[in-house]
Design a protein around this motif. Structure first.
Motif, PDB file in Angstrom:
ATOM      1  N   THR A  42       0.940  -1.205   0.031  1.00  0.00           N
ATOM      2  CA  THR A  42       0.015  -0.019  -0.138  1.00  0.00           C
ATOM      3  C   THR A  42       0.740   1.099  -0.007  1.00  0.00           C
ATOM      4  OG1 THR A  42      -1.592  -1.236   1.211  1.00  0.00           O
ATOM      5  CG2 THR A  42      -1.755   1.286   1.183  1.00  0.00           C
ATOM      6  N   ARG A  43       0.710   2.015  -0.815  1.00  0.00           N
ATOM      7  CA  ARG A  43       1.395   3.579  -0.914  1.00  0.00           C
ATOM      8  C   ARG A  43       0.803   4.530   0.102  1.00  0.00           C
ATOM      9  NH1 ARG A  43       4.713   3.432  -5.128  1.00  0.00           N
ATOM     10  NH2 ARG A  43       5.238   5.662  -4.741  1.00  0.00           N
ATOM     11  N   VAL A  44       1.637   5.121   0.694  1.00  0.00           N
ATOM     12  CA  VAL A  44       1.324   6.174   1.871  1.00  0.00           C
ATOM     13  C   VAL A  44       1.096   7.468   1.502  1.00  0.00           C
ATOM     14  CG1 VAL A  44       2.422   4.222   3.473  1.00  0.00           C
ATOM     15  CG2 VAL A  44       3.839   6.252   2.867  1.00  0.00           C
ATOM     16  N   GLY A  45       1.547   7.806   0.203  1.00  0.00           N
ATOM     17  CA  GLY A  45       1.320   9.204  -0.002  1.00  0.00           C
ATOM     18  C   GLY A  45       2.505  10.175   0.348  1.00  0.00           C
ATOM     19  N   GLU A  46       2.566  11.128  -0.021  1.00  0.00           N
ATOM     20  CA  GLU A  46       3.921  12.042   0.151  1.00  0.00           C
ATOM     21  C   GLU A  46       3.717  12.483   1.695  1.00  0.00           C
ATOM     22  OE1 GLU A  46       5.670  16.412  -1.364  1.00  0.00           O
ATOM     23  OE2 GLU A  46       3.664  15.762  -1.887  1.00  0.00           O
ATOM     24  N   ARG A  47       4.730  12.186   2.230  1.00  0.00           N
ATOM     25  CA  ARG A  47       4.860  12.442   3.781  1.00  0.00           C
ATOM     26  C   ARG A  47       3.917  11.682   4.520  1.00  0.00           C
ATOM     27  NH1 ARG A  47       8.512  16.593   5.014  1.00  0.00           N
ATOM     28  NH2 ARG A  47       7.614  16.685   7.020  1.00  0.00           N
ATOM     29  N   GLY A  48       3.350  10.618   3.997  1.00  0.00           N
ATOM     30  CA  GLY A  48       2.271   9.499   4.574  1.00  0.00           C
ATOM     31  C   GLY A  48       1.201  10.342   4.676  1.00  0.00           C
ATOM     32  N   ASN A  49       0.726  11.337   3.912  1.00  0.00           N
ATOM     33  CA  ASN A  49      -0.687  11.851   4.028  1.00  0.00           C
ATOM     34  C   ASN A  49      -1.932  10.971   3.565  1.00  0.00           C
ATOM     35  OD1 ASN A  49      -0.845  11.763   1.248  1.00  0.00           O
ATOM     36  ND2 ASN A  49      -0.203  13.460   0.840  1.00  0.00           N
ATOM     37  N   ARG A  50      -1.565   9.819   3.361  1.00  0.00           N
ATOM     38  CA  ARG A  50      -2.800   8.650   3.183  1.00  0.00           C
ATOM     39  C   ARG A  50      -3.054   8.014   4.544  1.00  0.00           C
ATOM     40  NH1 ARG A  50      -1.925   6.002  -2.927  1.00  0.00           N
ATOM     41  NH2 ARG A  50      -1.771   8.149  -4.049  1.00  0.00           N
ATOM     42  N   LEU A  51      -2.385   8.231   5.505  1.00  0.00           N
ATOM     43  CA  LEU A  51      -2.134   7.725   6.805  1.00  0.00           C
ATOM     44  C   LEU A  51      -2.891   8.733   7.973  1.00  0.00           C
ATOM     45  CD1 LEU A  51       0.934   5.635   7.106  1.00  0.00           C
ATOM     46  CD2 LEU A  51      -1.109   4.802   6.198  1.00  0.00           C
ATOM     47  N   SER A  52      -3.495   8.480   8.754  1.00  0.00           N
ATOM     48  CA  SER A  52      -3.885   9.226   9.959  1.00  0.00           C
ATOM     49  C   SER A  52      -2.475   9.523  10.661  1.00  0.00           C
ATOM     50  CB  SER A  52      -4.727   8.671  10.949  1.00  0.00           C
ATOM     51  OG  SER A  52      -4.276   7.590  11.646  1.00  0.00           O
ATOM     52  N   GLY A  53      -2.569  10.563  11.453  1.00  0.00           N
ATOM     53  CA  GLY A  53      -1.418  10.931  12.391  1.00  0.00           C
ATOM     54  C   GLY A  53      -0.867   9.737  13.315  1.00  0.00           C
ATOM     55  N   GLY A  54      -1.965   9.105  14.120  1.00  0.00           N
ATOM     56  CA  GLY A  54      -1.277   7.823  14.791  1.00  0.00           C
ATOM     57  C   GLY A  54      -0.723   6.564  13.847  1.00  0.00           C
ATOM     58  N   GLU A  55      -1.494   6.451  12.799  1.00  0.00           N
ATOM     59  CA  GLU A  55      -0.751   5.508  11.873  1.00  0.00           C
ATOM     60  C   GLU A  55       0.738   5.775  11.327  1.00  0.00           C
ATOM     61  OE1 GLU A  55      -5.188   4.155  10.296  1.00  0.00           O
ATOM     62  OE2 GLU A  55      -3.871   5.529   8.949  1.00  0.00           O
TER      63      GLU A  55
END
Length: 531
Positions: free
Chosen positions: A440-453
């Motif tokens: 799974t791709r997480v996006g730039e600076r992990g923007n597809r994840l929540s802060g906790g994830e």
């Protein structure tokens, strides 16, 4: 050796072009005399041969020289990364992020320009000019001397005037390109805040200024290149007029050859104008890379480092920390193997600097840091970091898959090890529920994840690195109370298998820790308190 063969192919390609022009001149003049067609067959075949040969040799020359150059560029770029690793993070505070990117990309590419666009044209021009002058000298000595004099004058003029004009005009575009890269990088990173505060006009003006400066520099550079080519054309015109005046007693078929010989050298000599325009840029880029290479290392390893100790007790004695100046001193802390310890203090008191110092990312400015009873300055920094891991407040999550983000810590980790690290960080069930799982791709600076994830992913990466001592800086920052509580549960579950040092302002976090060290205060005198 590949570069030598490439240079040879370049010279032969240029000579084929010169031979094409001179053979064509002889053929045209000779054909005007209407001899039997068989007299012209060798020249006709020669024109076809030189035309085809020039293209083939040029292709081979580009293939060989670029292959050798790209190998050098790869080595140079790796060397820059090593320099950045050596001076980071202490030696990078004065450099803007976009400017560093420009150094890694544009300045390293300048090494390619030196090999291909500066040194190469000179080799080709000197070799092809020497052969052409020698050929004309054999046909007519006076014409050969005239061609030699004008060619040398053109080379000297281009070599002297063009770089001087570039420096005088201030057309060093690399500096403005670095400023523009830094402005754009800052705009991208700060865009949400700028929009929220309605301050986009400020950065827009700065970016327009950098763009205008770069545009003006490139425009002046084009003028300077034109000046160099004008010098070449002037020398060529003088050579043609002089040789034409001196060749009255030559056979008509040879007049065309010697008169057009200066024109045959226009192409290699004009290439020198563009090469010399680039010289100040290339020298400036090399100077900046040299400055990076000579920058002092953030950490100095001992000449003969000691082996890692058997236990991982982390102790600070009368420790002073800081980057360019001391921000906190007299720090005393004990973190036995398998224990947990909290660190707190006012903003700016040196808590994050303390974390960097314990992780061997900054030198102590006084006192000692002991790992297993051994001063960390007697150990190799990489060995210390293999034991002591650091998780900062805003860890980087790369725009790639979960798998590749984790494998930064261990490139050879198996999927089972990745899932085990995710499970330890409390992210195992979440990743298992995703359709693409580890891919799974997480996006730039992990923007597809929540802060906790995102924070848990960084924790999993830290766990995967096999560190025995974990230093986490504000782990619950930007998380709501429930997410922060769950993250602390997973973090404290790592004890006693690992030692954990938690830096936090949060009273809720500190209540979960058995002992807390306070750094700073009104007098910046740390003291230990029990909670």
């Amino acid at each position: 050796m590949t570069m030598v063969w490439g240079r040879l192919m370049g010279v032969l390609s240029e000579l084929a072009g010169i031979a094409l022009l001179l053979t064509s001149a002889w053929l045209i003049v000779r054909a005007a005399e209407q001899p039997p067609v068989l007299y012209l067959m060798v020249a006709i075949v020669g024109v076809r041969f030189f035309g085809l040969t020039r293209a083939v040799l040029r292709y081979v020359e580009r293939l060989l020289t670029h292959d050798a150059t790209f190998a050098r560029i790869t080595e140079a770029r790796v060397a820059v990364y090593r320099d950045l690793d050596r001076i980071a993070p202490g030696g990078m505070a004065s450099r803007r992020r976009g400017d560093l990117v420009s150094r890694v990309v544009s300045d390293v590419d300048a090494i390619q320009d030196r090999v291909l666009r500066l040194r190469g044209p000179w080799v080709v021009a000197i070799a092809s000019s020497a052969v052409t002058i020698g050929l004309v000298g054999v046909v007519d000595l006076r014409s050969g001397l005239v061609l030699a004099a004008t060619t040398l004058a053109a080379m000297a003029g281009v070599r002297t005037v063009v770089p001087w004009s570039v420096r005088r005009a201030g057309t060093l575009t690399a500096r403005w390109r670095g400023d523009l890269a830094a402005d754009v990088s800052q705009a991208v990173l700060a865009a949400p805040d700028l929009v929220a505060y309605g301050a986009t006009d400020v950065l827009r003006r700065e970016t327009r200024r950098s763009t205008a400066s770069l545009e003006a520099a490139q425009r002046r550079a084009a003028v300077v290149t034109g000046l160099g080519e004008a010098l070449v054309l002037l020398a060529t015109g003088v050579a043609v007029a002089t040789i034409a005046a001196l060749s009255a007693d030559l056979a008509p078929v040879l007049v065309g050859v010697v008169v057009l010989a200066p024109l045959a050298l226009v192409e290699p000599l004009s290439a020198l104008a563009e090469a010399e325009r680039l010289r100040p840029e290339i020298e400036g880029a090399e100077a900046r890379l040299g400055e990076l290479a000579l920058a002092a290392a953030a950490i100095t390893d001992p000449v003969d480092p000691l082996p890692l100790p058997a236990n991982y007790d982390l102790v600070a004695r009368d420790l002073a920390v800081g980057w360019t100046s001391t921000v906190a001193r007299g720090i005393e802390l004990d973190l036995p193997a398998g224990a947990v310890l909290g660190v707190t203090g006012p903003s700016g008191s040196g808590k994050s600097t303390l974390a960097h110092t314990l992780a061997r990312l900054a030198e102590p400015r006084g006192g000692q840091v002991l790992l297993g009873g051994v001063d960390v300055r007697e150990l190799a920094a990489t060995d210390v970091r293999s034991v002591v891991g650091y998780l900062g407040q805003d860890e980087i999550v790369f725009d790639t898959t979960i798998r590749e983000n984790l494998r930064i810590a261990d490139p050879h980790a198996s999927d089972a090890e990745l899932h085990r690290a995710l499970g330890t960080a409390g992210l195992g069930d979440f990743v298992a529920s995703l359709a693409d799982g580890l891919d799974t791709r997480v996006g730039e600076r992990g923007n597809r994840l929540s802060g906790g994830e995102r924070q848990r992913l960084c924790l999993a990466r830290l766990v995967l690195g096999g560190h025995r001592v974990l230093i986490v800086d504000e782990p619950t920052e930007h998380l709501d109370a429930e997410a922060g509580e769950a993250l602390m549960d997973d973090l404290l579950a790592l004890v006693p298998g690992r030692s954990v040092l938690v830096i936090s302002h949060s009273a809720a976090v500190l209540e979960r820790v058995g002992q807390v060290v306070s750094v700073g205060g009104a007098q910046h005198d740390p003291h230990r308190i029990a909670v």
